[in-house]
Design a protein around this motif. Structure first.
Motif, PDB file in Angstrom:
ATOM      1  N   GLY B 118      41.394  35.759  43.540  1.00 52.02           N
ATOM      2  CA  GLY B 118      42.546  36.632  43.741  1.00 52.02           C
ATOM      3  C   GLY B 118      42.252  37.818  44.645  1.00 52.02           C
ATOM      4  N   LEU B 119      42.996  38.873  44.411  1.00 53.47           N
ATOM      5  CA  LEU B 119      42.981  40.064  45.247  1.00 53.47           C
ATOM      6  C   LEU B 119      42.791  41.277  44.349  1.00 53.47           C
ATOM      7  CD1 LEU B 119      46.320  39.130  47.007  1.00 53.47           C
ATOM      8  CD2 LEU B 119      44.094  39.075  48.137  1.00 53.47           C
ATOM      9  N   ALA B 120      42.515  42.403  44.936  1.00 54.20           N
ATOM     10  CA  ALA B 120      42.524  43.638  44.145  1.00 54.20           C
ATOM     11  C   ALA B 120      43.914  43.792  43.532  1.00 54.20           C
ATOM     12  CB  ALA B 120      42.207  44.823  45.049  1.00 54.20           C
ATOM     13  N   GLY B 121      43.972  43.849  42.222  1.00 53.80           N
ATOM     14  CA  GLY B 121      45.265  43.996  41.546  1.00 53.80           C
ATOM     15  C   GLY B 121      45.946  42.695  41.216  1.00 53.80           C
ATOM     16  N   VAL B 122      45.396  41.586  41.644  1.00 58.04           N
ATOM     17  CA  VAL B 122      45.989  40.275  41.351  1.00 58.04           C
ATOM     18  C   VAL B 122      44.881  39.316  40.938  1.00 58.04           C
ATOM     19  CG1 VAL B 122      47.301  38.312  42.209  1.00 58.04           C
ATOM     20  CG2 VAL B 122      47.828  40.606  43.042  1.00 58.04           C
ATOM     21  N   SER B 123      44.796  39.060  39.657  1.00 54.88           N
ATOM     22  CA  SER B 123      43.804  38.111  39.166  1.00 54.88           C
ATOM     23  C   SER B 123      44.292  36.683  39.381  1.00 54.88           C
ATOM     24  CB  SER B 123      43.557  38.359  37.668  1.00 54.88           C
ATOM     25  OG  SER B 123      42.827  37.292  37.112  1.00 54.88           O
ATOM     26  N   MET B 124      43.428  35.841  39.937  1.00 47.98           N
ATOM     27  CA  MET B 124      43.774  34.429  40.115  1.00 47.98           C
ATOM     28  C   MET B 124      42.479  33.633  39.996  1.00 47.98           C
ATOM     29  SD  MET B 124      46.305  32.891  43.011  1.00 47.98           S
ATOM     30  CE  MET B 124      45.284  31.996  44.154  1.00 47.98           C
ATOM     31  N   ARG B 125      42.445  32.743  39.025  1.00 49.80           N
ATOM     32  CA  ARG B 125      41.214  32.026  38.784  1.00 49.80           C
ATOM     33  C   ARG B 125      41.389  30.553  39.131  1.00 49.80           C
ATOM     34  NH1 ARG B 125      38.677  30.690  34.039  1.00 49.80           N
ATOM     35  NH2 ARG B 125      40.240  31.762  32.823  1.00 49.80           N
ATOM     36  N   LEU B 140      45.117  30.025  37.982  1.00 50.63           N
ATOM     37  CA  LEU B 140      45.598  30.674  36.759  1.00 50.63           C
ATOM     38  C   LEU B 140      45.693  32.175  36.971  1.00 50.63           C
ATOM     39  CD1 LEU B 140      46.325  30.334  33.767  1.00 50.63           C
ATOM     40  CD2 LEU B 140      43.881  30.587  33.253  1.00 50.63           C
ATOM     41  N   MET B 141      46.905  32.696  36.762  1.00 51.15           N
ATOM     42  CA  MET B 141      47.128  34.134  36.864  1.00 51.15           C
ATOM     43  C   MET B 141      47.393  34.681  35.462  1.00 51.15           C
ATOM     44  SD  MET B 141      49.335  33.943  40.412  1.00 51.15           S
ATOM     45  CE  MET B 141      49.149  35.700  40.766  1.00 51.15           C
ATOM     46  N   ASP B 142      47.744  35.962  35.371  1.00 51.07           N
ATOM     47  CA  ASP B 142      47.861  36.554  34.036  1.00 51.07           C
ATOM     48  C   ASP B 142      48.956  35.911  33.196  1.00 51.07           C
ATOM     49  OD1 ASP B 142      45.778  38.258  34.397  1.00 51.07           O
ATOM     50  OD2 ASP B 142      46.995  39.965  34.967  1.00 51.07           O
ATOM     51  N   ASP B 143      50.091  35.703  33.793  1.00 54.50           N
ATOM     52  CA  ASP B 143      51.240  35.219  33.017  1.00 54.50           C
ATOM     53  C   ASP B 143      51.766  33.892  33.539  1.00 54.50           C
ATOM     54  OD1 ASP B 143      52.230  36.134  35.432  1.00 54.50           O
ATOM     55  OD2 ASP B 143      54.128  36.780  34.560  1.00 54.50           O
ATOM     56  N   ARG B 144      51.090  33.296  34.511  1.00 57.05           N
ATOM     57  CA  ARG B 144      51.616  32.099  35.166  1.00 57.05           C
ATOM     58  C   ARG B 144      50.480  31.266  35.714  1.00 57.05           C
ATOM     59  NH1 ARG B 144      55.375  35.208  39.162  1.00 57.05           N
ATOM     60  NH2 ARG B 144      55.353  36.545  37.323  1.00 57.05           N
ATOM     61  N   VAL B 145      50.787  30.036  36.036  1.00 55.22           N
ATOM     62  CA  VAL B 145      49.787  29.155  36.625  1.00 55.22           C
ATOM     63  C   VAL B 145      50.437  28.370  37.762  1.00 55.22           C
ATOM     64  CG1 VAL B 145      50.206  27.396  34.824  1.00 55.22           C
ATOM     65  CG2 VAL B 145      48.055  27.368  36.116  1.00 55.22           C
ATOM     66  N   ASP B 182      54.549  30.505  26.753  1.00 54.61           N
ATOM     67  CA  ASP B 182      55.409  31.208  27.715  1.00 54.61           C
ATOM     68  C   ASP B 182      54.752  31.396  29.083  1.00 54.61           C
ATOM     69  OD1 ASP B 182      53.567  32.981  26.822  1.00 54.61           O
ATOM     70  OD2 ASP B 182      54.983  34.596  26.378  1.00 54.61           O
ATOM     71  N   THR B 183      53.615  30.744  29.308  1.00 61.12           N
ATOM     72  CA  THR B 183      52.999  30.770  30.638  1.00 61.12           C
ATOM     73  C   THR B 183      53.949  30.116  31.641  1.00 61.12           C
ATOM     74  OG1 THR B 183      50.840  30.501  29.568  1.00 61.12           O
ATOM     75  CG2 THR B 183      50.950  30.128  31.949  1.00 61.12           C
ATOM     76  N   LEU B 184      54.263  30.801  32.697  1.00 60.86           N
ATOM     77  CA  LEU B 184      55.158  30.244  33.715  1.00 60.86           C
ATOM     78  C   LEU B 184      54.425  29.186  34.528  1.00 60.86           C
ATOM     79  CD1 LEU B 184      56.700  33.631  34.852  1.00 60.86           C
ATOM     80  CD2 LEU B 184      57.886  31.842  33.567  1.00 60.86           C
ATOM     81  N   VAL B 185      55.104  28.110  34.848  1.00 63.06           N
ATOM     82  CA  VAL B 185      54.532  26.994  35.603  1.00 63.06           C
ATOM     83  C   VAL B 185      55.194  26.944  36.983  1.00 63.06           C
ATOM     84  CG1 VAL B 185      54.383  24.468  35.749  1.00 63.06           C
ATOM     85  CG2 VAL B 185      53.957  25.647  33.558  1.00 63.06           C
TER      86      VAL B 185
END
Lengths: 245, 245
Positions: B118-125, B140-145, B182-185
């Protein structure tokens, strides 16, 4: 594997209802129409905005699978480019079809400028924005606005049929552009593959909104020289019957 | 007219960065591909996932008008149905093209299972999810994938080419289905006009996920009898050169 559920924890800790709002954008590819299914959360009452008749099966599937109850179906205006699903959804679910009073369509419960047309937990205010057509409305929510054909992403609705009026459109656009910069803009169409914008972006980058007078805007619109909409002769009579055969 | 900026006030009061994340879904109508432009906020660094070559002009316009700096372009896998914009975006902006190490594509900086991309301020695994292809990843992000072709809305990616493997796909799908309801897809495609789903919905209503063993899933996939993808013979060689001519 561990998720990092920061936003989810935040929701749980605060219970802020907007965070959990169910807001689904659907696309009808034939007409590039966006349709919005909105509820406070799964399992609650919902409403739908600008549904397209040929996509009714998808909407009903979503309503059922999300455990929703469809209570209202609203069009932002009488569309000329696709056939509305207002009648089909009312017939299938008993929901209330709604159009602006200015549309004068029999069988639709009219809404009026300033009227709250949302749901428990979902504020949505009808905002008269004539110009693209004389019956055009936008729907203003807490952090976003459904702009119909009044304001498109980097574009605006044409004003050359259905009592369209470029001067009225200009005034309506000024009302929208007075919203805060980060207000999300969800239009009824996009033809470039975009799905959302913001008021700030449109104020700065919409090529039709870089003029400062209604007259200059009307000149732009008068110069577009657009072809007559291909489906207007079928869609308008059908939509005045809520899309019922 | 007064807006009711509850969410906006909430942001201002809390400063929670996720609330302001810029997350833009774009659509390539020819291939029904969804592309995602992601940044912590306007004016910051951004990355793009699954860009389509013929839409490069739209992405560059968005990057410029939002004041973003494109630092990386990632594909979830080597696509067979459209030509990637990874090379074109790298050439236009100097951003880093990235594909999974399993893809083995020269000129792309590889990512690996579990890597933070990801980026500074945006986690993405990056999450290895082989099955549709052997190089398939989800993000995978905080609330969505972002699920690529691994998990589609009420569907799943086919497993009959590019070293696809229904048993591996089943295992990958189980990993995704273990995420909170509730993870957004956000998938790489939808062919029905839907734009987003959730893990809970897919667990309950995805017709291919109503079986309980990898073998039963493999039987479903073996019975699909799908035609060979129309563009595969053009797209695969092109995409192994990052979509460059």
């Amino acid at each position: 594997m561990t998720a990092v559920p920061a936003l989810r924890l935040y929701w749980q800790q605060t219970g802020h209802p907007l965070e959990k709002m169910l807001f689904r954008q659907f696309l009808d590819p034939d007409s590039s129409t966006f349709t919005y299914l909105i509820a406070a959360s799964p399992g609650r009452e919902c409403l739908i905005v600008d549904p397209v008749r040929q996509q009714v099966g998808e909407y009903l599937r979503a309503v059922e699978e999300l455990g929703l109850t469809l209570v209202a179906a609203l069009d932002t205006h009488v569309h000329a480019d696709h056939i509305t699903a207002l009648g089909a959804l009312a017939d299938a679910t008993g929901c209330t079809p709604r159009l602006s009073a200015a549309a004068g369509v029999e069988g639709a419960v009219p809404f009026h400028d300033g009227e709250e047309v949302g749901l428990a937990g979902v504020s949505m205010r009808a905002l008269a924005t004539p110009g693209h057509t004389d019956d055009s409305f936008c729907f203003l929510m807490d952090d976003r606005v459904l702009t119909g054909d009044t304001l498109l992403i980097r574009g605006t609705g044409r004003t050359d049929f259905q009592n369209g009026d470029s001067f009225a459109a200009w005034e309506s656009l000024q009302t929208l552009l007075a919203l805060p910069d980060d207000t999300l803009v969800y239009p009824a169409h996009d033809y470039k593959g975009w799905t959302v914008s913001t008021i700030g972006e449109e104020r700065r980058h919409n090529p039709r909104l870089q003029v400062s007078t209604a007259g200059a805007y009307a000149d732009i619109m008068a110069g577009l020289d657009l072809p007559r909409p291909g489906r207007i002769d079928v869609a308008l009579p059908a939509n005045r019957k809520l899309g019922r055969d």
